[in-house]
Motif scaffolding. Structure first.
Motif, PDB file in Angstrom:
ATOM      1  N   SER A  28      20.468  -0.919   1.797  1.00  0.00           N
ATOM      2  CA  SER A  28      20.627  -0.530   0.404  1.00  0.00           C
ATOM      3  C   SER A  28      19.460   0.321  -0.060  1.00  0.00           C
ATOM      4  N   LEU A  29      19.732   1.157  -1.035  1.00  0.00           N
ATOM      5  CA  LEU A  29      18.712   1.931  -1.740  1.00  0.00           C
ATOM      6  C   LEU A  29      19.124   2.038  -3.195  1.00  0.00           C
ATOM      7  N   ASP A  39      29.711   4.714 -21.219  1.00  0.00           N
ATOM      8  CA  ASP A  39      29.429   3.908 -20.021  1.00  0.00           C
ATOM      9  C   ASP A  39      30.635   3.718 -19.111  1.00  0.00           C
ATOM     10  N   THR A  40      31.705   4.444 -19.338  1.00  0.00           N
ATOM     11  CA  THR A  40      32.778   4.415 -18.342  1.00  0.00           C
ATOM     12  C   THR A  40      32.309   5.174 -17.104  1.00  0.00           C
ATOM     13  N   THR A  41      32.782   4.753 -15.962  1.00  0.00           N
ATOM     14  CA  THR A  41      32.298   5.313 -14.701  1.00  0.00           C
ATOM     15  C   THR A  41      33.445   5.768 -13.825  1.00  0.00           C
ATOM     16  N   ASP A  42      33.118   6.644 -12.897  1.00  0.00           N
ATOM     17  CA  ASP A  42      34.081   7.079 -11.902  1.00  0.00           C
ATOM     18  C   ASP A  42      33.317   7.420 -10.638  1.00  0.00           C
ATOM     19  N   TYR A  43      33.979   7.253  -9.503  1.00  0.00           N
ATOM     20  CA  TYR A  43      33.334   7.429  -8.209  1.00  0.00           C
ATOM     21  C   TYR A  43      34.216   8.241  -7.271  1.00  0.00           C
ATOM     22  N   SER A  44      33.581   8.918  -6.337  1.00  0.00           N
ATOM     23  CA  SER A  44      34.347   9.542  -5.278  1.00  0.00           C
ATOM     24  C   SER A  44      34.911   8.439  -4.381  1.00  0.00           C
ATOM     25  N   ASP A  45      36.026   8.725  -3.743  1.00  0.00           N
ATOM     26  CA  ASP A  45      36.653   7.722  -2.891  1.00  0.00           C
ATOM     27  C   ASP A  45      35.732   7.266  -1.766  1.00  0.00           C
ATOM     28  N   SER A  46      34.855   8.150  -1.311  1.00  0.00           N
ATOM     29  CA  SER A  46      33.997   7.831  -0.175  1.00  0.00           C
ATOM     30  C   SER A  46      32.938   6.780  -0.488  1.00  0.00           C
ATOM     31  N   VAL A  47      32.631   6.574  -1.768  1.00  0.00           N
ATOM     32  CA  VAL A  47      31.584   5.610  -2.122  1.00  0.00           C
ATOM     33  C   VAL A  47      32.099   4.460  -2.975  1.00  0.00           C
ATOM     34  N   LYS A  48      33.355   4.541  -3.374  1.00  0.00           N
ATOM     35  CA  LYS A  48      33.912   3.509  -4.259  1.00  0.00           C
ATOM     36  C   LYS A  48      33.804   2.136  -3.599  1.00  0.00           C
ATOM     37  N   GLY A  49      33.304   1.167  -4.368  1.00  0.00           N
ATOM     38  CA  GLY A  49      33.132  -0.191  -3.856  1.00  0.00           C
ATOM     39  C   GLY A  49      31.790  -0.431  -3.196  1.00  0.00           C
ATOM     40  N   ARG A  50      31.031   0.642  -2.932  1.00  0.00           N
ATOM     41  CA  ARG A  50      29.715   0.496  -2.296  1.00  0.00           C
ATOM     42  C   ARG A  50      28.580   0.947  -3.214  1.00  0.00           C
ATOM     43  N   PHE A  51      28.826   1.944  -4.044  1.00  0.00           N
ATOM     44  CA  PHE A  51      27.813   2.487  -4.949  1.00  0.00           C
ATOM     45  C   PHE A  51      28.131   2.063  -6.379  1.00  0.00           C
ATOM     46  N   THR A  52      27.064   1.882  -7.169  1.00  0.00           N
ATOM     47  CA  THR A  52      27.224   1.548  -8.581  1.00  0.00           C
ATOM     48  C   THR A  52      26.303   2.428  -9.411  1.00  0.00           C
ATOM     49  N   LEU A  90      21.474   4.762  -9.390  1.00  0.00           N
ATOM     50  CA  LEU A  90      22.566   4.686  -8.423  1.00  0.00           C
ATOM     51  C   LEU A  90      22.185   3.617  -7.400  1.00  0.00           C
ATOM     52  N   GLN A  91      22.844   2.483  -7.487  1.00  0.00           N
ATOM     53  CA  GLN A  91      22.640   1.425  -6.508  1.00  0.00           C
ATOM     54  C   GLN A  91      23.582   1.689  -5.347  1.00  0.00           C
ATOM     55  N   MET A  92      23.006   1.877  -4.169  1.00  0.00           N
ATOM     56  CA  MET A  92      23.786   2.219  -2.985  1.00  0.00           C
ATOM     57  C   MET A  92      23.699   1.076  -1.990  1.00  0.00           C
ATOM     58  N   ASP A  93      24.806   0.429  -1.737  1.00  0.00           N
ATOM     59  CA  ASP A  93      24.881  -0.686  -0.796  1.00  0.00           C
ATOM     60  C   ASP A  93      25.778  -0.327   0.383  1.00  0.00           C
ATOM     61  N   SER A  94      25.659  -1.108   1.443  1.00  0.00           N
ATOM     62  CA  SER A  94      26.476  -0.882   2.644  1.00  0.00           C
ATOM     63  C   SER A  94      26.432   0.579   3.071  1.00  0.00           C
ATOM     64  N   LEU A  95      25.240   1.116   3.126  1.00  0.00           N
ATOM     65  CA  LEU A  95      25.075   2.530   3.436  1.00  0.00           C
ATOM     66  C   LEU A  95      25.547   2.857   4.852  1.00  0.00           C
ATOM     67  N   GLY A 146      16.386  16.681  -6.672  1.00  0.00           N
ATOM     68  CA  GLY A 146      16.955  16.118  -5.462  1.00  0.00           C
ATOM     69  C   GLY A 146      16.031  15.145  -4.761  1.00  0.00           C
ATOM     70  N   THR A 147      16.623  14.122  -4.173  1.00  0.00           N
ATOM     71  CA  THR A 147      15.878  13.157  -3.382  1.00  0.00           C
ATOM     72  C   THR A 147      16.662  12.884  -2.094  1.00  0.00           C
ATOM     73  N   LEU A 148      15.960  12.880  -0.965  1.00  0.00           N
ATOM     74  CA  LEU A 148      16.619  12.785   0.335  1.00  0.00           C
ATOM     75  C   LEU A 148      16.897  11.334   0.712  1.00  0.00           C
ATOM     76  N   VAL A 149      18.127  11.067   1.082  1.00  0.00           N
ATOM     77  CA  VAL A 149      18.536   9.764   1.603  1.00  0.00           C
ATOM     78  C   VAL A 149      18.965   9.957   3.054  1.00  0.00           C
ATOM     79  N   THR A 150      18.336   9.213   3.956  1.00  0.00           N
ATOM     80  CA  THR A 150      18.660   9.280   5.372  1.00  0.00           C
ATOM     81  C   THR A 150      19.067   7.893   5.844  1.00  0.00           C
ATOM     82  N   VAL A 151      20.266   7.790   6.393  1.00  0.00           N
ATOM     83  CA  VAL A 151      20.774   6.515   6.880  1.00  0.00           C
ATOM     84  C   VAL A 151      20.907   6.609   8.401  1.00  0.00           C
ATOM     85  N   SER A 152      20.150   5.775   9.082  1.00  0.00           N
ATOM     86  CA  SER A 152      20.166   5.786  10.550  1.00  0.00           C
ATOM     87  C   SER A 152      21.203   4.802  11.080  1.00  0.00           C
ATOM     88  N   SER A 153      21.763   5.141  12.224  1.00  0.00           N
ATOM     89  CA  SER A 153      22.806   4.276  12.808  1.00  0.00           C
ATOM     90  C   SER A 153      22.207   3.236  13.741  1.00  0.00           C
TER      91      SER A 153
END
Length: 119
Positions: free
Chosen positions: A16-17, A54-67, A79-84, A112-119
């Motif tokens: 998470s980040l 305060d209504t929100t909307d998300y892209s399908d690729s992050v829905k359920g993981r980002f808040t 932006l709370q990013m979980d299950s990256l 801009g801020t860089l987010v890098t997720v390693s596998s």
């Protein structure tokens, strides 16, 4: 008006980040705020948006993981990013639709801020 994004970094897949975006300078009212992301060589894509009510909307690729959320008193968005996932790796940009002190409306962008997720 300036937007300052922070919170990016390197994280393992599944981690998470939390990104922050602080707005300052000449603001009468912040209307909509949004997070976008861009991979080098590709177009910038909308990730999440939060409206003035305060209504929100998300892209399908992050829905359920980002808040997305905001603190109106601090003129700050999060932006709370979980299950990256590795495919979330990108430069994340914040933007805000602002009414300035001259009552003019326009979109502003952070650096801009860089987010890098390693596998």
């Amino acid at each position: 008006v300036q937007l300052q994004a922070s919170g990016g970094g390197l994280v393992q897949a599944g981690g998470s980040l939390r990104l922050s975006c602080a707005a300052s300078g000449g603001i009468f009212r912040i209307n909509h705020m949004a997070w976008n992301r861009q991979v080098p060589g590709k177009q910038r894509d909308l990730v999440a948006v939060i409206a003035s009510d305060d209504t929100t909307d998300y892209s399908d690729s992050v829905k359920g993981r980002f808040t997305i959320s905001r603190d109106g008193a601090k003129n700050t968005m999060y932006l709370q990013m979980d299950s990256l996932k590795p495919e979330d790796t990108a430069v994340y940009y914040c933007s805000a639709h602002v009414t300035d002190l001259q009552r003019k409306d326009r979109w502003y962008w952070g650096q801009g801020t860089l987010v890098t997720v390693s596998s």
